[in-house]
Design a protein around this motif. Structure first.
Motif, PDB file in Angstrom:
ATOM      1  N   CYS A 187       1.299  10.067  -3.633  1.00 37.07           N
ATOM      2  CA  CYS A 187       0.192   9.108  -3.772  1.00 37.07           C
ATOM      3  C   CYS A 187      -0.976   9.649  -4.591  1.00 37.07           C
ATOM      4  O   CYS A 187      -1.779   8.883  -5.108  1.00 37.07           O
ATOM      5  CB  CYS A 187      -0.287   8.670  -2.392  1.00 37.07           C
ATOM      6  SG  CYS A 187       0.842   7.503  -1.616  1.00 37.07           S
ATOM      7  N   GLU A 188      -1.066  10.987  -4.704  1.00 40.65           N
ATOM      8  CA  GLU A 188      -2.174  11.569  -5.462  1.00 40.65           C
ATOM      9  C   GLU A 188      -1.703  12.141  -6.798  1.00 40.65           C
ATOM     10  O   GLU A 188      -2.464  12.815  -7.475  1.00 40.65           O
ATOM     11  CB  GLU A 188      -2.836  12.664  -4.602  1.00 40.65           C
ATOM     12  CG  GLU A 188      -3.302  12.103  -3.264  1.00 40.65           C
ATOM     13  CD  GLU A 188      -3.993  13.118  -2.362  1.00 40.65           C
ATOM     14  OE1 GLU A 188      -4.101  14.294  -2.756  1.00 40.65           O
ATOM     15  OE2 GLU A 188      -4.436  12.715  -1.264  1.00 40.65           O
TER      16      GLU A 188
ATOM     17  N   ALA B 170      -2.678   9.166   6.130  1.00 41.40           N
ATOM     18  CA  ALA B 170      -1.514   8.278   6.018  1.00 41.40           C
ATOM     19  C   ALA B 170      -0.194   9.047   5.931  1.00 41.40           C
ATOM     20  O   ALA B 170       0.836   8.572   6.420  1.00 41.40           O
ATOM     21  CB  ALA B 170      -1.653   7.365   4.803  1.00 41.40           C
ATOM     22  N   SER B 171      -0.211  10.240   5.315  1.00 46.39           N
ATOM     23  CA  SER B 171       1.039  10.992   5.134  1.00 46.39           C
ATOM     24  C   SER B 171       1.616  11.415   6.472  1.00 46.39           C
ATOM     25  O   SER B 171       2.812  11.664   6.596  1.00 46.39           O
ATOM     26  CB  SER B 171       0.830  12.205   4.213  1.00 46.39           C
ATOM     27  OG  SER B 171      -0.105  13.101   4.778  1.00 46.39           O
TER      28      SER B 171
ATOM     29  N   LYS C 106      -7.448   6.020  -6.891  1.00 43.60           N
ATOM     30  CA  LYS C 106      -6.325   6.774  -7.473  1.00 43.60           C
ATOM     31  C   LYS C 106      -6.395   6.737  -8.999  1.00 43.60           C
ATOM     32  O   LYS C 106      -7.224   6.039  -9.570  1.00 43.60           O
ATOM     33  CB  LYS C 106      -5.002   6.178  -6.996  1.00 43.60           C
ATOM     34  CG  LYS C 106      -4.903   5.949  -5.509  1.00 43.60           C
ATOM     35  CD  LYS C 106      -4.630   7.209  -4.717  1.00 43.60           C
ATOM     36  CE  LYS C 106      -4.460   6.849  -3.249  1.00 43.60           C
ATOM     37  NZ  LYS C 106      -4.291   7.979  -2.369  1.00 43.60           N
TER      38      LYS C 106
ATOM     39  N   GLU D  45      -5.169  -2.901  -3.871  1.00 38.62           N
ATOM     40  CA  GLU D  45      -4.373  -2.244  -2.836  1.00 38.62           C
ATOM     41  C   GLU D  45      -2.946  -2.276  -3.349  1.00 38.62           C
ATOM     42  O   GLU D  45      -2.546  -3.240  -4.009  1.00 38.62           O
ATOM     43  CB  GLU D  45      -4.442  -2.987  -1.497  1.00 38.62           C
ATOM     44  CG  GLU D  45      -5.816  -3.058  -0.845  1.00 38.62           C
ATOM     45  CD  GLU D  45      -6.200  -1.795  -0.078  1.00 38.62           C
ATOM     46  OE1 GLU D  45      -5.427  -0.812  -0.100  1.00 38.62           O
ATOM     47  OE2 GLU D  45      -7.282  -1.812   0.540  1.00 38.62           O
ATOM     48  N   GLY D  46      -2.164  -1.269  -3.031  1.00 39.03           N
ATOM     49  CA  GLY D  46      -0.772  -1.317  -3.468  1.00 39.03           C
ATOM     50  C   GLY D  46      -0.101   0.028  -3.417  1.00 39.03           C
ATOM     51  O   GLY D  46      -0.762   1.064  -3.258  1.00 39.03           O
TER      52      GLY D  46
ATOM     53  N   THR E 191       0.629   3.485   2.207  1.00 44.98           N
ATOM     54  CA  THR E 191       0.941   3.655   3.622  1.00 44.98           C
ATOM     55  C   THR E 191       2.143   2.803   4.044  1.00 44.98           C
ATOM     56  O   THR E 191       3.040   3.293   4.746  1.00 44.98           O
ATOM     57  CB  THR E 191      -0.290   3.272   4.476  1.00 44.98           C
ATOM     58  OG1 THR E 191      -1.415   4.032   4.014  1.00 44.98           O
ATOM     59  CG2 THR E 191      -0.056   3.560   5.943  1.00 44.98           C
TER      60      THR E 191
ATOM     61  N   LEU F 205       5.281   4.419   2.831  1.00 43.31           N
ATOM     62  CA  LEU F 205       5.695   5.543   3.680  1.00 43.31           C
ATOM     63  C   LEU F 205       6.366   5.035   4.956  1.00 43.31           C
ATOM     64  O   LEU F 205       7.355   5.601   5.418  1.00 43.31           O
ATOM     65  CB  LEU F 205       4.481   6.416   4.018  1.00 43.31           C
ATOM     66  CG  LEU F 205       3.968   7.311   2.889  1.00 43.31           C
ATOM     67  CD1 LEU F 205       2.565   7.829   3.212  1.00 43.31           C
ATOM     68  CD2 LEU F 205       4.915   8.482   2.637  1.00 43.31           C
TER      69      LEU F 205
ATOM     70  N   SER G 239       0.855  -1.193   0.000  1.00 43.53           N
ATOM     71  CA  SER G 239       0.000   0.000   0.000  1.00 43.53           C
ATOM     72  C   SER G 239       0.888   1.240   0.000  1.00 43.53           C
ATOM     73  O   SER G 239       2.095   1.143   0.286  1.00 43.53           O
ATOM     74  CB  SER G 239      -0.922   0.026   1.228  1.00 43.53           C
ATOM     75  OG  SER G 239      -0.176   0.265   2.404  1.00 43.53           O
TER      76      SER G 239
ATOM     77  N   PHE H  82      -1.989   3.018  -4.947  1.00 39.47           N
ATOM     78  CA  PHE H  82      -2.856   2.445  -5.988  1.00 39.47           C
ATOM     79  C   PHE H  82      -4.160   1.893  -5.447  1.00 39.47           C
ATOM     80  O   PHE H  82      -4.685   0.893  -5.934  1.00 39.47           O
ATOM     81  CB  PHE H  82      -2.073   1.356  -6.758  1.00 39.47           C
ATOM     82  CG  PHE H  82      -0.753   1.835  -7.287  1.00 39.47           C
ATOM     83  CD1 PHE H  82      -0.700   2.851  -8.228  1.00 39.47           C
ATOM     84  CD2 PHE H  82       0.438   1.302  -6.815  1.00 39.47           C
ATOM     85  CE1 PHE H  82       0.524   3.315  -8.704  1.00 39.47           C
ATOM     86  CE2 PHE H  82       1.665   1.749  -7.278  1.00 39.47           C
ATOM     87  CZ  PHE H  82       1.709   2.763  -8.229  1.00 39.47           C
ATOM     88  N   TYR H  83      -4.679   2.548  -4.407  1.00 33.70           N
ATOM     89  CA  TYR H  83      -6.030   2.246  -3.929  1.00 33.70           C
ATOM     90  C   TYR H  83      -6.999   2.537  -5.089  1.00 33.70           C
ATOM     91  O   TYR H  83      -6.683   3.351  -5.968  1.00 33.70           O
ATOM     92  CB  TYR H  83      -6.320   3.132  -2.700  1.00 33.70           C
ATOM     93  CG  TYR H  83      -7.619   2.829  -2.024  1.00 33.70           C
ATOM     94  CD1 TYR H  83      -7.760   1.688  -1.241  1.00 33.70           C
ATOM     95  CD2 TYR H  83      -8.725   3.669  -2.178  1.00 33.70           C
ATOM     96  CE1 TYR H  83      -8.969   1.388  -0.636  1.00 33.70           C
ATOM     97  CE2 TYR H  83      -9.933   3.375  -1.573  1.00 33.70           C
ATOM     98  CZ  TYR H  83     -10.049   2.229  -0.809  1.00 33.70           C
ATOM     99  OH  TYR H  83     -11.253   1.929  -0.221  1.00 33.70           O
TER     100      TYR H  83
HETATM  101  C1  PLP Z   1      -3.855   7.442  -0.996  1.00 27.45           C
HETATM  102  C2  PLP Z   1      -2.862   8.139  -0.194  1.00 27.45           C
HETATM  103  C3  PLP Z   1      -1.879   7.443   0.526  1.00 27.45           C
HETATM  104  C4  PLP Z   1      -1.749   5.946   0.551  1.00 27.45           C
HETATM  105  O1  PLP Z   1      -2.907   5.272   0.787  1.00 27.45           O
HETATM  106  P1  PLP Z   1      -3.011   3.686   0.745  1.00 27.45           P
HETATM  107  O2  PLP Z   1      -4.477   3.473   0.855  1.00 27.45           O
HETATM  108  O3  PLP Z   1      -2.254   3.174   1.919  1.00 27.45           O
HETATM  109  O4  PLP Z   1      -2.431   3.184  -0.528  1.00 27.45           O
HETATM  110  C5  PLP Z   1      -0.930   8.197   1.203  1.00 27.45           C
HETATM  111  N1  PLP Z   1      -0.944   9.532   1.191  1.00 27.45           N
HETATM  112  C6  PLP Z   1      -1.870  10.236   0.517  1.00 27.45           C
HETATM  113  C7  PLP Z   1      -1.782  11.722   0.515  1.00 27.45           C
HETATM  114  C8  PLP Z   1      -2.877   9.564  -0.182  1.00 27.45           C
HETATM  115  O5  PLP Z   1      -3.809  10.260  -0.844  1.00 27.45           O
END
Ligand code: PLP
Length: 403
Positions: A168-169, A97-98, A195, A201-202, A70, A73, A68, A191-192
């Motif tokens: 991620c975005e 998550a960030s 996105k 998931e990834g 996350t 990170l 994921s 890669f939810y």
């Molecule tokens: C989507 C996203 C993530 C990661 O999300 P996962 O669901 O873990 O893949 C991290 N940071 C930001 C800003 C996001 O939009």
């Protein structure tokens, strides 16, 4: 998320016009089937293929596929040895998550306020927030907007700090020709299913730093030896590297099924991005004249890869009014969401760090008035029109309530 308008997940298609909808074609179905028939479901060629495709697109040497965004990170925090007592400068206006990855490391997030136009951190405040305990700057391309990434990179370089890019975005967004993911020492994509492209998931870590890449490769795979370490492992483990663990690791690997989905999506990426641009332009054209709305501002040097389409109510609208507008849209089968509530005001952040409303006034004011509209590559012009018309009716209803 407010309990007045529950939304289990942005990709649950329970609205006629959903907030988001993945773009899956026959190519994805056949590539995933191929993996299933091959019998090789983990640690195979698909993840490597996917890594090469994403790294190339981000202009980086190394790609490390993970389970994921996350977990990517989290690995970056570990690889940079960020831990208790360390501070990481980041934005309060983002998906949680960030910032959570800083908490996983036992470090302290130091938030700085955003610019009201770009919704990214104000570079001047980033520089002012740097102190003796600062160990990294973690920047996010909010809603895919790369504004100031070059500024953060030069601040980081001046202070000899790593810039971590949460991209991620922003897969395939470019600024002045430079792709997102390549501004920092290390970047990460997600890669939810909501996105630009999905693997279910990834995530993917990208970097030019070979040492960092090897550390991430090792730690995503239970701390097994990789690269140079593999040749240097002790004699006792000559039977194989599989049960030799060099360091504390995790199982953050990406399965082959998911990687196959990712490879197919990468092959169609330009087409998917063009479709998303078409939808963004339809929204822009349709809503441009509406004085009650603030539309996304994209810099002149930016080649935008659209992640979401988020509008903001004009100054003066309250968060209660915004919430009722979102609830009203959902009641009329049009997906909408409050991207993003401020991270520092989430209950466990307030409790652990003592954050209070008013500490980051711009992020707070912005986050009270945003509305994410339905957005996907396969939206028709008619669906855009229905979404906009419903939004306008709901705003009008709030105006009537005021009298
Ligand atoms: C989507 C996203 C993530 C990661 O999300 P996962 O669901 O873990 O893949 C991290 N940071 C930001 C800003 C996001 O939009």
């Amino acid at each position: 998320m407010l309990h007045t308008h529950p939304e289990p997940s942005p990709t649950m298609p329970h609205h006629e016009i959903p907030l988001s909808r993945p773009d899956i074609s026959d190519l994805e179905v056949s590539m995933v089937s191929e993996v299933l028939r091959s019998g090789r479901l983990a640690l195979g060629p698909m993840a490597e293929k996917f890594e090469k495709l994403v790294a190339a697109r981000a202009g980086c040497t190394h790609g490390i596929a993970v389970s994921s965004g996350t977990s990517g990170l989290h690995l970056i925090m570990r690889a940079l040895e960020i831990g208790p007592g360390d501070e990481v400068i980041t934005t309060p206006f983002s998906f949680i998550a960030s910032s959570n990855c800083i908490l996983y490391a036992g470090a302290t997030p130091v938030f700085v306020d955003i610019c009201p136009k770009t919704l990214n951190m104000d570079p001047a405040q980033v520089e002012r927030a740097i102190g003796p305990r600062t160990r990294a700057i973690l920047a996010v391309e909010t809603f895919g907007n790369p504004a100031y990434m070059d500024a953060y990179a030069s601040i980081a370089a001046r202070h000899e700090l790593p810039l971590i890019e949460d991209s991620c975005e922003a897969l395939a967004t470019r600024m002045a020709g430079r792709p997102c993911g390549s501004f920092g020492r290390v970047g990460v994509f997600g890669f939810y299913p909501n996105k630009q492209i999905t693997t279910g998931e990834g995530g993917m870590i990208v970097t030019d730093d070979e040492r960092l890449a090897d550390l991430c490769r090792s730690m995503r795979n239970q701390g097994r030896a990789v690269g140079h370490d593999l040749a240097n492992r002790p004699q006792s483990s000559t039977v194989g590297a599989w049960l030799f663990h060099q360091r504390l690791g995790y199982n953050y690997r990406m399965p082959e099924i998911n990687a196959a989905l990712g490879v197919a999506q990468m092959r169609r990426l330009d087409d998917i991005l063009a479709q998303r641009r078409r939808v963004a332009e339809l929204y822009m054209k349709r809503l441009m004249g509406n004085s009650r709305l603030i539309l996304p501002t994209i810099g002149p040097e930016t080649e935008m890869s659209w992640f979401v389409f988020v509008v903001r109510l004009a100054t003066g609208y309250t968060s209660q009014e915004r919430d009722r507008i979102i609830a009203g849209m959902r009641n009329h089968d049009v997906g909408a969401a409050d991207y993003f509530p401020c991270i520092h005001l989430q209950p466990f952040y307030r409790e652990q760090f003592g954050f209070e409303p008013g500490m980051f006034p711009i992020a707070e004011a912005v986050s009270q008035r945003t509305i994410a509209l339905p957005f996907s590559s396969n939206m028709s012009e008619r669906e855009v029109e229905i979404a906009c018309a419903t939004l306008e009716v709901m705003i009008e209803r709030e105006n009537l309530r005021r009298g």
